[in-house]
Enzyme design. Structure first.
Site, PDB file in Angstrom:
ATOM      1  N   ASN A   1       0.810  -1.021   0.080  1.00  0.00           N
ATOM      2  CA  ASN A   1       0.051  -0.059   0.233  1.00  0.00           C
ATOM      3  C   ASN A   1       0.885   1.347  -0.072  1.00  0.00           C
ATOM      4  OD1 ASN A   1      -2.613   1.206   0.321  1.00  0.00           O
ATOM      5  ND2 ASN A   1      -2.068   1.928   2.039  1.00  0.00           N
TER       6      ASN A   1
ATOM      7  N   THR B   1      16.525 -22.087 -24.858  1.00  0.00           N
ATOM      8  CA  THR B   1      15.119 -21.786 -25.121  1.00  0.00           C
ATOM      9  C   THR B   1      14.720 -22.368 -26.482  1.00  0.00           C
ATOM     10  OG1 THR B   1      15.080 -20.082 -23.373  1.00  0.00           O
ATOM     11  CG2 THR B   1      13.086 -20.293 -24.927  1.00  0.00           C
TER      12      THR B   1
ATOM     13  N   LYS C   1      13.254 -22.131 -29.813  1.00  0.00           N
ATOM     14  CA  LYS C   1      12.928 -21.113 -30.802  1.00  0.00           C
ATOM     15  C   LYS C   1      12.230 -21.520 -32.066  1.00  0.00           C
ATOM     16  CE  LYS C   1      14.594 -17.883 -27.800  1.00  0.00           C
ATOM     17  NZ  LYS C   1      13.661 -17.094 -27.149  1.00  0.00           N
TER      18      LYS C   1
ATOM     19  N   LYS D   1       9.619 -19.145 -29.991  1.00  0.00           N
ATOM     20  CA  LYS D   1       8.971 -19.674 -28.908  1.00  0.00           C
ATOM     21  C   LYS D   1       7.610 -19.850 -28.813  1.00  0.00           C
ATOM     22  CE  LYS D   1       9.116 -14.857 -26.986  1.00  0.00           C
ATOM     23  NZ  LYS D   1       9.551 -13.866 -26.198  1.00  0.00           N
TER      24      LYS D   1
ATOM     25  N   LYS E   1      14.144 -25.908 -22.958  1.00  0.00           N
ATOM     26  CA  LYS E   1      13.271 -25.093 -22.202  1.00  0.00           C
ATOM     27  C   LYS E   1      12.073 -24.342 -22.882  1.00  0.00           C
ATOM     28  CE  LYS E   1      13.301 -20.282 -19.694  1.00  0.00           C
ATOM     29  NZ  LYS E   1      12.447 -19.845 -20.668  1.00  0.00           N
TER      30      LYS E   1
ATOM     31  N   GLU F   1       8.752 -18.309 -21.499  1.00  0.00           N
ATOM     32  CA  GLU F   1       7.701 -17.726 -20.318  1.00  0.00           C
ATOM     33  C   GLU F   1       6.420 -17.835 -20.774  1.00  0.00           C
ATOM     34  OE1 GLU F   1       9.139 -14.354 -22.294  1.00  0.00           O
ATOM     35  OE2 GLU F   1      10.094 -15.948 -21.780  1.00  0.00           O
TER      36      GLU F   1
ATOM     37  N   HIS G   1      11.053 -19.024 -13.841  1.00  0.00           N
ATOM     38  CA  HIS G   1      11.269 -17.579 -14.777  1.00  0.00           C
ATOM     39  C   HIS G   1      10.980 -16.603 -14.226  1.00  0.00           C
ATOM     40  CE1 HIS G   1      11.367 -15.420 -18.340  1.00  0.00           C
ATOM     41  NE2 HIS G   1      11.979 -16.074 -18.988  1.00  0.00           N
ATOM     42  N   ARG G   2      11.599 -15.599 -14.645  1.00  0.00           N
ATOM     43  CA  ARG G   2      11.103 -14.182 -13.910  1.00  0.00           C
ATOM     44  C   ARG G   2      10.474 -13.282 -14.681  1.00  0.00           C
ATOM     45  NH1 ARG G   2      17.001 -10.636 -13.556  1.00  0.00           N
ATOM     46  NH2 ARG G   2      17.403 -10.956 -15.792  1.00  0.00           N
TER      47      ARG G   2
ATOM     48  N   HIS H   1      16.177 -17.394 -13.324  1.00  0.00           N
ATOM     49  CA  HIS H   1      16.986 -16.485 -14.139  1.00  0.00           C
ATOM     50  C   HIS H   1      17.570 -15.269 -13.535  1.00  0.00           C
ATOM     51  CE1 HIS H   1      15.344 -18.144 -18.231  1.00  0.00           C
ATOM     52  NE2 HIS H   1      15.063 -18.933 -17.195  1.00  0.00           N
TER      53      HIS H   1
ATOM     54  N   SER I   1      20.722 -16.246 -19.151  1.00  0.00           N
ATOM     55  CA  SER I   1      20.104 -16.330 -20.467  1.00  0.00           C
ATOM     56  C   SER I   1      19.571 -15.148 -20.897  1.00  0.00           C
ATOM     57  CB  SER I   1      18.737 -17.091 -20.062  1.00  0.00           C
ATOM     58  OG  SER I   1      18.014 -17.414 -21.274  1.00  0.00           O
TER      59      SER I   1
END
EC number: 4.1.1.39
Length: 471
Positions: A115, A165, A167, A169, A193, A196, A286-287, A319, A371
């Site tokens: 808050n 990752t 591709k 993706k 992978k 995300e 994953h972030r 990551h 990555s």
């Protein structure tokens, strides 16, 4: 009532600014970077943050007399200037541990940042760091497995792990997706992978992807004799769907699943981490969405806080950026939060952005994942920066190889093993990087082509969010 109730409004600093307070070992400590409105004293701004993130409200209320407010309140005990910034200052606040539910990162963040960031007395506010007391850490579940257990499960030792990752993706059918996974794993990678944002779209439903990926893993394991894995993203629109996907991955015999911990939420992440430990699954994190929160140098939450929270909530890999690739992150800052992921004790070190000593006790560590925009020329720097307990993920740096993904994977594997061999022999990887890689390329046409392909590719943009000591 034993105390007199005086209705009205009083300044926050009268109650929440306590410069003589000495924090307890059981206190949760937070460092905020504050930029107040013009004319508002620093002490009032800092006290307002302490109040609004703990027990305070804008007016004196009679019900304060029903509890021991002095025990439960947050206390701003120190103010420091920010180097190179005349507008901002650091406010150090101590919170009694009883303000927070045991083991709940969700509750901690709801209190500290839920808050107060909308408070009018503030122009900007950023949560720079948290010191979690051992009593709270012991109440958290933490990583479902940790670094050593993951190495044992995958039977991989003495070097960073390699991944990529898939591709493109988005847009591949399940069968074609599985084909790309197979090419990468047979070429020499340890992991592939999901990105995300691949969940269960019309072009590729999750069950279909999981089945073809499982087939690709089994074939590549048979061919290479190595344990392989793919981060199957189980992030979903409901917890029930998330667990259904996780259960299916387990039925297929997959070693690891994946979760987008910020968009999915800490409650979902903690629950999934507990499920992974119970069911013998590794958990890749994953972030996605982190930069919305952490990139502005004066407002939001620093990634070191998110990294600490993830270690407590649970995950085996996270990551962290690359330093040398396409994503934001300077070297010292990145090293600072890599330490928070992996070490059992991290001392205060402002040169790495760590404002407090942090004792993690016996909590397992988390693999740091590099990555984003990396290729074979970056390998010596990556091995130096991240060390062995890391995962180096080359997406475009694998699939962009002129001979295809298998050749790109082989080039990365040869480059990695050459760097590890050189490091173990005492060579300086970053100073001798060109010699190390070109020597290895004499025996690997895949690496030679990769070195030629990416020799001019650099991402030399200045970092937006720098350590204040650098400013």
């Amino acid at each position: 009532m034993s105390k007199k109730y005086d209705a009205g409004v009083k300044e926050y600093r009268d109650t929440y600014w306590t410069p003589d307070y000495v924090p307890l070992d059981t206190d949760l400590l937070a460092c905020f970077k504050c930029t107040g409105q013009e004319g508002v004293p620093k002490e009032e701004v800092a006290a307002a943050v302490a109040a609004e993130s703990s027990t305070g409200t804008w007016s004196t209320v009679w019900s304060e007399l029903l509890t021991d407010l002095d025990f439960y309140k947050g206390r701003c005990y120190r103010i420091e200037d920010v180097p190179g910034d005349k507008e901002s200052f650091y406010a150090f606040i101590a919170y009694p541990l009883d303000l927070f539910e045991e083991g709940s990162i969700t509750n901690v963040l709801t209190s500290l940042v839920g808050n107060v960031f909308g408070f009018k007395a503030l122009r900007h506010l950023r949560l720079e760091d948290i010191r979690f007391p051992m009593a709270f850490i012991k109440s958290c579940y933490g990583p479902p497995n940790g670094i050593q257990v993951e190495r044992d499960r995958m039977n991989k030792y003495g070097r960073p792990l390699l991944g990529c990752t898939i591709k493109p993706k988005l847009g591949l059918s399940g069968k074609n997706y599985g084909r790309v996974v197979y090419e990468c794993l047979r070429g020499g990678l340890d992991f592939t992978k999901d990105d995300e944002n691949i969940n269960s779209q019309p072009f590729q439903r999750w069950q279909n992807r999981f089945e073809f990926v499982a087939e690709a893993i089994k074939l590549s394991e048979q061919e290479t004799g190595e344990r392989k894995g793919h981060y199957l993203n189980v992030t979903a629109n409901t917890p029930e769907e998330m667990y259904e996907r996780a259960e299916f991955a387990k039925e297929l015999g997959m070693p690891i699943i994946m979760h987008d911990f910020i968009t999915g939420g800490f409650t979902a992440n903690t629950g999934l981490s507990k499920w992974c430990r119970k069911n013998g699954m590794l958990l890749h994190i994953h972030r996605a969405m982190h930069a919305v929160i952490d990139r502005h140098p004066k407002h939001g939450i620093h990634f070191r806080v998110l990294a600490k929270c993830l270690r407590l909530s649970g995950g085996d890999q996270l990551h962290t950026g690359t330093v040398v690739g396409k994503l934001e992150g300077d070297r010292q800052t990145t090293l600072g939060y890599i330490d928070q992921l992996r070490e059992s004790f991290v001392p205060e070190d402002r040169s790495r952005g760590n404002f407090f000593d942090q004792d993690w006790g016996s909590m397992p560590g988390v693999f740091a994942v590099a990555s984003g925009g990396i290729h074979v020329w970056h390998m010596p720097a990556l091995v130096t920066i991240f060390g062995d307990d890391s995962v180096l993920q080359f997406g475009g740096g694998t699939h962009g190889h002129p001979w295809g993904s298998a050749a790109g994977a082989a080039a990365n594997r040869v480059a990695l093993e050459a760097c590890v061999k050189a490091r173990n022999a005492g060579r300086h990887l970053e100073k001798e990087s060109r010699d190390i890689l070109t020597e290895a390329a004499k025996h690997s046409p895949e690496l030679a082509i990769a070195l030629e392909t990416w020799k001019e590719i650099k991402f030399e943009f200045d970092t937006v969010d720098k350590l204040d000591v650098q400013n």
